[in-house]
Design a protein around this motif. Structure first.
Motif, PDB file in Angstrom:
ATOM      1  N   PHE A 286       0.829  -1.204   0.000  1.00 24.45           N
ATOM      2  CA  PHE A 286       0.000   0.000   0.000  1.00 24.45           C
ATOM      3  C   PHE A 286       0.869   1.262   0.000  1.00 24.45           C
ATOM      4  N   THR A 315     -11.268   4.783  -3.316  1.00 25.90           N
ATOM      5  CA  THR A 315     -10.712   3.806  -2.384  1.00 25.90           C
ATOM      6  C   THR A 315     -11.095   4.138  -0.948  1.00 25.90           C
ATOM      7  N   PRO A 343      -5.902  -9.339   0.051  1.00 29.37           N
ATOM      8  CA  PRO A 343      -4.637  -9.025  -0.621  1.00 29.37           C
ATOM      9  C   PRO A 343      -4.616  -9.439  -2.092  1.00 29.37           C
ATOM     10  N   CYS A 346      -6.310  -6.784  -4.056  1.00 28.66           N
ATOM     11  CA  CYS A 346      -5.420  -5.628  -4.162  1.00 28.66           C
ATOM     12  C   CYS A 346      -4.307  -5.884  -5.175  1.00 28.66           C
ATOM     13  N   ALA A 349      -5.667  -5.253  -8.501  1.00 29.22           N
ATOM     14  CA  ALA A 349      -5.796  -3.810  -8.719  1.00 29.22           C
ATOM     15  C   ALA A 349      -4.472  -3.199  -9.155  1.00 29.22           C
ATOM     16  N   MET A 373      -9.094  -2.038  -5.854  1.00 24.52           N
ATOM     17  CA  MET A 373      -8.221  -1.787  -4.705  1.00 24.52           C
ATOM     18  C   MET A 373      -9.056  -1.523  -3.450  1.00 24.52           C
ATOM     19  N   GLY A 376     -10.606  -4.700  -2.156  1.00 26.66           N
ATOM     20  CA  GLY A 376      -9.636  -5.525  -1.446  1.00 26.66           C
ATOM     21  C   GLY A 376      -9.322  -4.995  -0.064  1.00 26.66           C
ATOM     22  N   MET A 377      -9.178  -3.681   0.058  1.00 25.39           N
ATOM     23  CA  MET A 377      -8.892  -3.093   1.366  1.00 25.39           C
ATOM     24  C   MET A 377     -10.077  -3.256   2.311  1.00 25.39           C
ATOM     25  N   LEU A 451       1.867  -8.575  -2.118  1.00 30.08           N
ATOM     26  CA  LEU A 451       0.496  -8.834  -1.662  1.00 30.08           C
ATOM     27  C   LEU A 451       0.142 -10.309  -1.772  1.00 30.08           C
TER      28      LEU A 451
END
Length: 500
Positions: A286, A315, A343, A346, A349, A373, A376-377, A451
Motif C-alpha cells: 500500500f 478507495t 490481498p 489488491c 488492482a 483496490m 480488497g482493502m 500482496l
C-alpha cells in the motif's frame, strides 16, 4: 508528574462536554490523518519549487514516518502516565509548530527536518484521540462516541486527497502544511477548557526511551541506505550495517528490560506473529502504491494535483462505507478467507494500474483499478484489526494494536525507500514522463507479488480466534495508510506496555 486515574468515566454524549470531546478528538486525529494522505499529491510541486530530486521526495514522506512509527508506542505510554489530555494537547501544538516550519521551509533540507518533527507530534496526538474518548465517556455511550469519532475521521480521510489537490493547485503546496495551524488553534484551547484529564493510574517502572530511540534509529539508517543505495558508496554500506546493528540492539534491549516497549513474549502467540507478518506485506505494498500512483497520475497521465487527489477518493469512500460490514462478516466466517482474498484483490488492482499511462482516461483506466483496490482493502483491513486484538490477552489489546500500527507504518516507509531502487528509478526519474512510466510498470508487479505473499501467509497461518475474544470498538475506518489504532477497554492508550 503523573495525574490521578479516572476510574469511573461518566460524560454523556448528549452533554456539552461530550460534544466538545468529540469535536476536539476529531480535529486532532484529522490533522495527522489528512497529513498522511495529502502530502503525496503535493510531491511533484514540492520537487519543482525546491529543485528536489526523487530521493528528497522520498525523505519528505519518510522523515515523518520514521519518527511516527518509532515513537507511537512511547506516545501512548506518556499519555497514560502524565495525562492523556496533556500529552494530546502537547502533540497538537507540536504538530502544528512543525507544520508551520514545513510550510515556511526555504529548502528541502529544512522541509525534511520539519517533517521529522511533525512525526514526533503525530506520535503524541495519534494514540490520544481515541484514548480520550474511551476514558471520558460513560460505558453506555462509549460505543456511539467511538462510532461518531471514527465516522467523522473517515470523512476527513475521504476529503483529504481532494483538499490537498485543491490547495496544491490553488494557494500552493505550502498550505497543505499551513492549514494545520488554524486547526490546532481551535483544537488545543477547546481541549484545555472542555476535555477532562485522565490517566492510566499509578505508574510503575521506567519508560523504554532507549528502545524507542533504537527502533527509530534503525528505521532511519535503513531508510537512508535504501534511498541512497543507487550511489553504491562505502558510506551507504556502513549506514546499512549500522541500521542492522541498531535493529539487533533494539531486540536485545527489549529482551533484557523489565519494562520493554515491545515485550518479546507477545510474539509467543503464533496468530499475532502471523497477522503482523501479513500486515508488513500488505502495508508495504500500500505504501509503495500510494506514493508512486500520486506521481504517476501527475507526471505521466498529466493530471493536475486536484484531479490526482480526487482520483483517489473511491478507495477511501469504499473503506468508509463498508469497513464495518466487512468486520461483521469476518466475525461470522473467521478472518482466514478475508485476509487471503483481500490481498489478492489488491494485487489484481495493482496489475490493472499498468493500464494507467500517458493520456489515461479516468473512467476506463484509473477508476476500475481503484475500485478493485478499495474492495480488497475493505475485505482485509477490519478482519486484520480484529485478529490482532483477538490473538492476545484482553489486557494487552492496546499494546497489540500499537505494535500492529507501528509495523504497518514501518512497512510503508521501507517500501517508499526501497521500491524506487528495485524499480530502477534514477534521482531525476520523476522529471521525465517516459522514465517514470517505465519504472512504475516495473514497480506495480513487485507490489502485487508482495500482496500475494501476504495472502499465502494468511491462508497458511491465520486461524479463527477463540470465542468471546476482544473485538474492535472502532468499526468504521477511512485511512488507507495504516490499520485502525485501538486502545484498551479502560482508555489505555495504544502502545502501553509494562512501563505505563
Amino acid at each position: 508528574m503523573a495525574v490521578a486515574a479516572q476510574h469511573a468515566p461518566a460524560v454523556r454524549i448528549s452533554s456539552p462536554t461530550g460534544r466538545w470531546i468529540l469535536l476536539t478528538t476529531v480535529l486532532g486525529s484529522s490533522m495527522a490523518m489528512l497529513d498522511s494522505t495529502v502530502v503525496n499529491v503535493a510531491l511533484p510541486r514540492i520537487g519543482r519549487d525546491l529543485d528536489a530530486n526523487l530521493a528528497a521526495l522520498q525523505w519528505t514522506v519518510n522523515a515523518y514516518m520514521v519518527t511516527l512509527a518509532g515513537l507511537i508506542l512511547l506516545g501512548g505510554s506518556l499519555g497514560d502516565r502524565y495525562g492523556r489530555r496533556r500529552i494530546f494537547v502537547l502533540g497538537v501544538v507540536w504538530f502544528a509548530t512543525a507544520s508551520l516550519l514545513c510550510g515556511l521551509a526555504p529548502n528541502v533540507g529544512i522541509l525534511v527536518a520539519a517533517r521529522a518533527l511533525q512525526g514526533i507530534g503525530g506520535a503524541l496526538l495519534t494514540p490520544g484521540s481515541l484514548a480520550l474518548i474511551q476514558a471520558s465517556f460513560h460505558p453506555d455511550d462509549r460505543g456511539r462516541a467511538v462510532g461518531l469519532w471514527s465516522g467523522f475521521g473517515g470523512i476527513g480521510a475521504a476529503v483529504g486527497p481532494f483538499l490537498g489537490g485543491w490547495l496544491v493547485a490553488g494557494p500552493g503546496w505550502r498550505w497543505v502544511f499551513l492549514l494545520n495551524v488554524p486547526v490546532a488553534l481551535v483544537c488545543a484551547p477547546i481541549a484545555v477548557r472542555h476535555v477532562p484529564e485522565s490517566s492510566g493510574g499509578p505508574a510503575h517502572g521506567r519508560f523504554d526511551v532507549l528502545g524507542a530511540a533504537l527502533g527509530a534509529l534503525s528505521l532511519a539508517l535503513v531508510t537512508y541506505a535504501l534511498i541512497e543505495a543507487h550511489g553504491g558508496t562505502l558510506a551507504v554500506a556502513l549506514t546499512a550495517a549500522a541500521g542492522v546493528l541498531a535493529a539487533v540492539a533494539f531486540v536485545y534491549v527489549e529482551k533484557h528490560r523489565r519494562d520493554p516497549m515491545v515485550p518479546p513474549d507477545i510474539f509467543a502467540s503464533r496468530q499475532f506473529t502471523a497477522v503482523n507478518l501479513v500486515t508488513l506485506c500488505v502495508y508495504a505494498a500500500f505504501g509503495g502504491f500510494f506514493f508512486l500512483t500520486a506521481l504517476q497520475l501527475q507526471v505521466v497521465a498529466g493530471y493536475s494535483p486536484l484531479e490526482a487527489g480526487t482520483a483517489l477518493l473511491p478507495t477511501t469512500a469504499l473503506m468508509l462505507l463498508f469497513s464495518a460490514r466487512s468486520g461483521a462478516l469476518a466475525d461470522r466466517i473467521g478472518p482466514r478467507l478475508p485476509l487471503t482474498v483481500g490481498p489478492l484483490l489488491c494485487a489484481v488492482a495493482l496489475l490493472l494500474m499498468l493500464r494507467v499511462g500517458k493520456g489515461a482516461d479516468y473512467l476506463t483506466d484509473v477508476l476500475p483499478a481503484l475500485l478493485v483496490m478499495g474492495a480488497g482493502m475493505v475485505t482485509l483491513v477490519a478482519p486484520l484489526t480484529s485478529t490482532v486484538l483477538a490473538s492476545v490477552d484482553t489486557s494487552r489489546a492496546g499494546l497489540a494494536s500499537g505494535i500492529n500500527n507501528a509495523a504497518a507504518r514501518a512497512a510503508g516507509l521501507i517500501a517508499v525507500a526501497a521500491l524506487p531502487l528495485l524499480a530502477g528509478m534514477g534521482p531525476e526519474a520523476y522529471r521525465s514522463a517516459d522514465a517514470f512510466d517505465a519504472a512504475f510498470r516495473r514497480a506495480m508487479p513487485i507490489c502485487a507479488a508482495v500482496l500475494v505473499a501476504g495472502a499465502v501467509l494468511a491462508f497458511t497461518a491465520v486461524r479463527r480466534p477463540a470465542p468471546g475474544c476482544r473485538r474492535p470498538e472502532c468499526r468504521t475506518h477511512g485511512s488507507v495508510t495504516t490499520p485502525p489504532l485501538e486502545t484498551g477497554r479502560g482508555g489505555a492508550a495504544s502502545g502501553t506496555g509494562p512501563a505505563s
